[in-house]
Design a protein around this motif. Structure first.
Motif, PDB file in Angstrom:
ATOM      1  N   THR A   6     -44.190  18.549  -1.818  1.00  0.00           N
ATOM      2  CA  THR A   6     -44.877  18.743  -0.306  1.00  0.00           C
ATOM      3  C   THR A   6     -43.836  19.402  -0.290  1.00  0.00           C
ATOM      4  N   THR A   7     -43.836  19.861   1.309  1.00  0.00           N
ATOM      5  CA  THR A   7     -43.423  20.412   2.274  1.00  0.00           C
ATOM      6  C   THR A   7     -43.741  19.745   3.969  1.00  0.00           C
ATOM      7  N   ALA A   8     -42.577  19.777   4.839  1.00  0.00           N
ATOM      8  CA  ALA A   8     -43.354  19.343   5.883  1.00  0.00           C
ATOM      9  C   ALA A   8     -44.193  20.021   7.039  1.00  0.00           C
ATOM     10  N   THR A   9     -45.246  19.403   7.046  1.00  0.00           N
ATOM     11  CA  THR A   9     -46.424  20.445   7.252  1.00  0.00           C
ATOM     12  C   THR A   9     -47.268  19.524   7.835  1.00  0.00           C
ATOM     13  N   ALA A  10     -48.296  19.405   8.815  1.00  0.00           N
ATOM     14  CA  ALA A  10     -49.135  18.714   8.784  1.00  0.00           C
ATOM     15  C   ALA A  10     -49.926  18.354   7.311  1.00  0.00           C
ATOM     16  N   ASN A  11     -50.655  19.043   6.694  1.00  0.00           N
ATOM     17  CA  ASN A  11     -50.820  18.667   5.246  1.00  0.00           C
ATOM     18  C   ASN A  11     -50.308  17.627   4.727  1.00  0.00           C
ATOM     19  N   GLY A  12     -48.463  18.351   4.417  1.00  0.00           N
ATOM     20  CA  GLY A  12     -47.633  17.673   3.769  1.00  0.00           C
ATOM     21  C   GLY A  12     -47.750  15.807   3.929  1.00  0.00           C
ATOM     22  N   ASP A  32     -39.706  24.777  -0.593  1.00  0.00           N
ATOM     23  CA  ASP A  32     -39.614  25.587   0.635  1.00  0.00           C
ATOM     24  C   ASP A  32     -40.383  27.097   0.404  1.00  0.00           C
ATOM     25  N   LEU A  33     -42.263  26.939   1.426  1.00  0.00           N
ATOM     26  CA  LEU A  33     -42.826  27.939   1.536  1.00  0.00           C
ATOM     27  C   LEU A  33     -42.156  29.132   1.454  1.00  0.00           C
ATOM     28  N   VAL A  34     -41.221  29.788   2.500  1.00  0.00           N
ATOM     29  CA  VAL A  34     -40.981  30.778   2.707  1.00  0.00           C
ATOM     30  C   VAL A  34     -40.024  31.462   1.857  1.00  0.00           C
ATOM     31  N   ASP A  37     -40.730  28.532  -2.689  1.00  0.00           N
ATOM     32  CA  ASP A  37     -41.306  27.537  -4.206  1.00  0.00           C
ATOM     33  C   ASP A  37     -42.730  26.881  -4.415  1.00  0.00           C
ATOM     34  N   ASN A  38     -43.692  27.270  -3.824  1.00  0.00           N
ATOM     35  CA  ASN A  38     -45.026  26.882  -4.287  1.00  0.00           C
ATOM     36  C   ASN A  38     -45.479  27.638  -5.531  1.00  0.00           C
ATOM     37  N   PHE A  39     -44.722  28.831  -6.008  1.00  0.00           N
ATOM     38  CA  PHE A  39     -45.666  30.293  -6.594  1.00  0.00           C
ATOM     39  C   PHE A  39     -44.360  29.333  -7.625  1.00  0.00           C
ATOM     40  N   LYS A  40     -43.718  28.500  -8.292  1.00  0.00           N
ATOM     41  CA  LYS A  40     -43.118  28.691  -9.656  1.00  0.00           C
ATOM     42  C   LYS A  40     -43.061  28.018 -10.451  1.00  0.00           C
ATOM     43  N   VAL A  49     -54.157  26.347  -6.763  1.00  0.00           N
ATOM     44  CA  VAL A  49     -54.152  27.380  -6.535  1.00  0.00           C
ATOM     45  C   VAL A  49     -52.957  27.694  -5.122  1.00  0.00           C
ATOM     46  N   ALA A  50     -51.499  26.587  -6.074  1.00  0.00           N
ATOM     47  CA  ALA A  50     -50.548  26.896  -5.839  1.00  0.00           C
ATOM     48  C   ALA A  50     -50.557  26.836  -4.059  1.00  0.00           C
ATOM     49  N   ARG A  51     -51.167  25.568  -4.293  1.00  0.00           N
ATOM     50  CA  ARG A  51     -50.669  25.536  -2.072  1.00  0.00           C
ATOM     51  C   ARG A  51     -49.996  24.222  -2.287  1.00  0.00           C
ATOM     52  N   MET A  52     -49.886  23.139  -1.269  1.00  0.00           N
ATOM     53  CA  MET A  52     -49.258  22.287  -0.976  1.00  0.00           C
ATOM     54  C   MET A  52     -49.783  21.261  -0.106  1.00  0.00           C
ATOM     55  N   PRO A  53     -50.062  19.818  -0.640  1.00  0.00           N
ATOM     56  CA  PRO A  53     -49.024  19.375  -1.623  1.00  0.00           C
ATOM     57  C   PRO A  53     -49.841  18.908  -2.904  1.00  0.00           C
ATOM     58  N   ALA A  54     -49.106  18.061  -3.468  1.00  0.00           N
ATOM     59  CA  ALA A  54     -50.172  17.675  -5.054  1.00  0.00           C
ATOM     60  C   ALA A  54     -49.668  16.487  -5.111  1.00  0.00           C
ATOM     61  N   VAL A  68     -53.443  15.455  -8.938  1.00  0.00           N
ATOM     62  CA  VAL A  68     -54.373  15.339  -8.144  1.00  0.00           C
ATOM     63  C   VAL A  68     -53.408  17.023  -6.727  1.00  0.00           C
ATOM     64  N   TYR A  69     -54.137  18.286  -6.313  1.00  0.00           N
ATOM     65  CA  TYR A  69     -54.047  19.259  -6.175  1.00  0.00           C
ATOM     66  C   TYR A  69     -54.875  18.349  -4.472  1.00  0.00           C
ATOM     67  N   GLY A  70     -54.420  18.676  -3.471  1.00  0.00           N
ATOM     68  CA  GLY A  70     -55.300  18.794  -1.771  1.00  0.00           C
ATOM     69  C   GLY A  70     -55.045  17.776  -1.112  1.00  0.00           C
ATOM     70  N   THR A  71     -54.660  17.802   0.563  1.00  0.00           N
ATOM     71  CA  THR A  71     -55.340  16.732   1.338  1.00  0.00           C
ATOM     72  C   THR A  71     -56.580  15.260   1.083  1.00  0.00           C
ATOM     73  N   ALA A  72     -57.267  16.111   0.399  1.00  0.00           N
ATOM     74  CA  ALA A  72     -58.667  15.106   0.530  1.00  0.00           C
ATOM     75  C   ALA A  72     -58.297  14.056  -0.619  1.00  0.00           C
TER      76      ALA A  72
HETATM   77  N1  GSH Z   1     -57.025  22.166   1.899  1.00  0.00           N
HETATM   78  C1  GSH Z   1     -55.979  22.499   1.420  1.00  0.00           C
HETATM   79  C2  GSH Z   1     -55.017  23.122   2.227  1.00  0.00           C
HETATM   80  C3  GSH Z   1     -53.714  23.330   1.666  1.00  0.00           C
HETATM   81  C4  GSH Z   1     -52.515  24.671   2.553  1.00  0.00           C
HETATM   82  O1  GSH Z   1     -52.728  25.126   3.330  1.00  0.00           O
HETATM   83  N2  GSH Z   1     -51.184  24.232   2.488  1.00  0.00           N
HETATM   84  C5  GSH Z   1     -49.842  25.334   3.226  1.00  0.00           C
HETATM   85  C6  GSH Z   1     -49.290  24.163   3.183  1.00  0.00           C
HETATM   86  S1  GSH Z   1     -49.827  23.662   4.690  1.00  0.00           S
HETATM   87  C7  GSH Z   1     -49.931  25.847   1.493  1.00  0.00           C
HETATM   88  O2  GSH Z   1     -49.199  25.802   0.627  1.00  0.00           O
HETATM   89  N3  GSH Z   1     -49.790  27.328   1.966  1.00  0.00           N
HETATM   90  C8  GSH Z   1     -48.792  28.053   0.945  1.00  0.00           C
HETATM   91  C9  GSH Z   1     -49.924  29.240   0.305  1.00  0.00           C
HETATM   92  O3  GSH Z   1     -50.725  29.293   0.892  1.00  0.00           O
HETATM   93  O4  GSH Z   1     -49.354  30.019  -0.158  1.00  0.00           O
HETATM   94  C10 GSH Z   1     -55.271  20.606   1.765  1.00  0.00           C
HETATM   95  O5  GSH Z   1     -55.630  20.557   2.826  1.00  0.00           O
HETATM   96  O6  GSH Z   1     -54.461  19.994   1.055  1.00  0.00           O
END
Ligand code: GSH
Length: 207
Positions: A6-12, A32-34, A37-40, A49-54, A68-72
């Motif tokens: 995870t990361t400190a965002t609304a989705n996390g 740390d998305l900056v 880290d999500n592409f490791k 899709v290399a996005r957070m959270p999972a 499981v990836y994705g908030t929903a």
């Molecule tokens: N549809 C996804 C959206 C996830 C999303 O946008 N995650 C952002 C962080 S809040 C992320 O990982 N961004 C990094 C990127 O896109 O490279 C969900 O609901 O979990």
């Protein structure tokens, strides 16, 4: 044990609140998305899709770990696993699906776009700023109207739909001057949900 990537965002926070609500044992791994880290490779291996959270559930029903990836998806998975906040009545469940869908595919993307053009974009484009501000205003109005009809998003019961919506109200909507002013139903709901101890704990994960 469940690993929460995870990361400190609304989705996390949506995922950490749900884990706190279920009471399942978990450990949070902060990214740390900056720094990208999500592409490791280790993380890319568990997300499409290399996005957070999972999450990775090491105590999954079949024995083998389940990612499981994705908030929903995370909220549905944990709701099914524990029976918490995911009512079995098909009519109520239909409303849970509907409002989780509204938050995931209507409200969430509106605020992502608003954030991208207002905060990240090097150039402030008036058309894009106005487009996303209007879209967000419409989404706030949608939630306000719904919460004028029912105590919680899916009806009379606190469910996954409220878990997925709360961080949007507490984090993303704060970017607008006045926050929830002029939206008494949304403000009443946000105060009630925000007072839950599990929600307060989840909003502090990973920090
Ligand atoms: N549809 C996804 C959206 C996830 C999303 O946008 N995650 C952002 C962080 S809040 C992320 O990982 N961004 C990094 C990127 O896109 O490279 C969900 O609901 O979990």
């Amino acid at each position: 044990m469940i690993d929460l990537h995870t990361t400190a965002t609304a989705n996390g926070y949506k995922a950490s609140i749900m884990l706190e609500e279920t009471g399942l044992p978990y450990r949070a791994i902060d990214y740390d998305l900056v720094k990208g880290d999500n592409f490791k490779p280790d993380y890319v291996a568990i997300t499409p899709v290399a996005r957070m959270p999972a999450i990775v559930d090491h105590d999954a029903a079949g024995g083998a770990p389940v990612s499981v990836y994705g908030t929903a998806a995370i909220l549905f998975y944990l709701g099914e696993k524990t029976g918490r906040l995911f009512p079995a009545d098909p009519a109520v469940r239909a409303k849970v699906y509907e409002w989780v869908g509204v938050v995931s595919s209507d409200v969430g993307p509106a605020y992502s776009g608003q954030f991208a053009f207002n905060v990240i974009a090097p150039e402030k484009l008036p058309w894009a700023l106005q487009f996303y501000d209007r879209l967000c205003t419409r989404m706030v109005g949608t939630l306000e109207a719904r919460l004028g009809q029912s105590r919680y998003l899916a009806g009379g019961e606190y469910t996954i739909a409220d878990v997925i919506a709360y961080p949007v109200a507490a984090v993303s909507m704060k970017r607008f001057p006045g926050h929830l002013d002029g939206h008494p139903n949304l403000a009443r709901w946000a105060a009630e949900v925000g007072a839950r101890p599990a929600v307060q704990r989840g909003m502090k994960v990973p920090h």
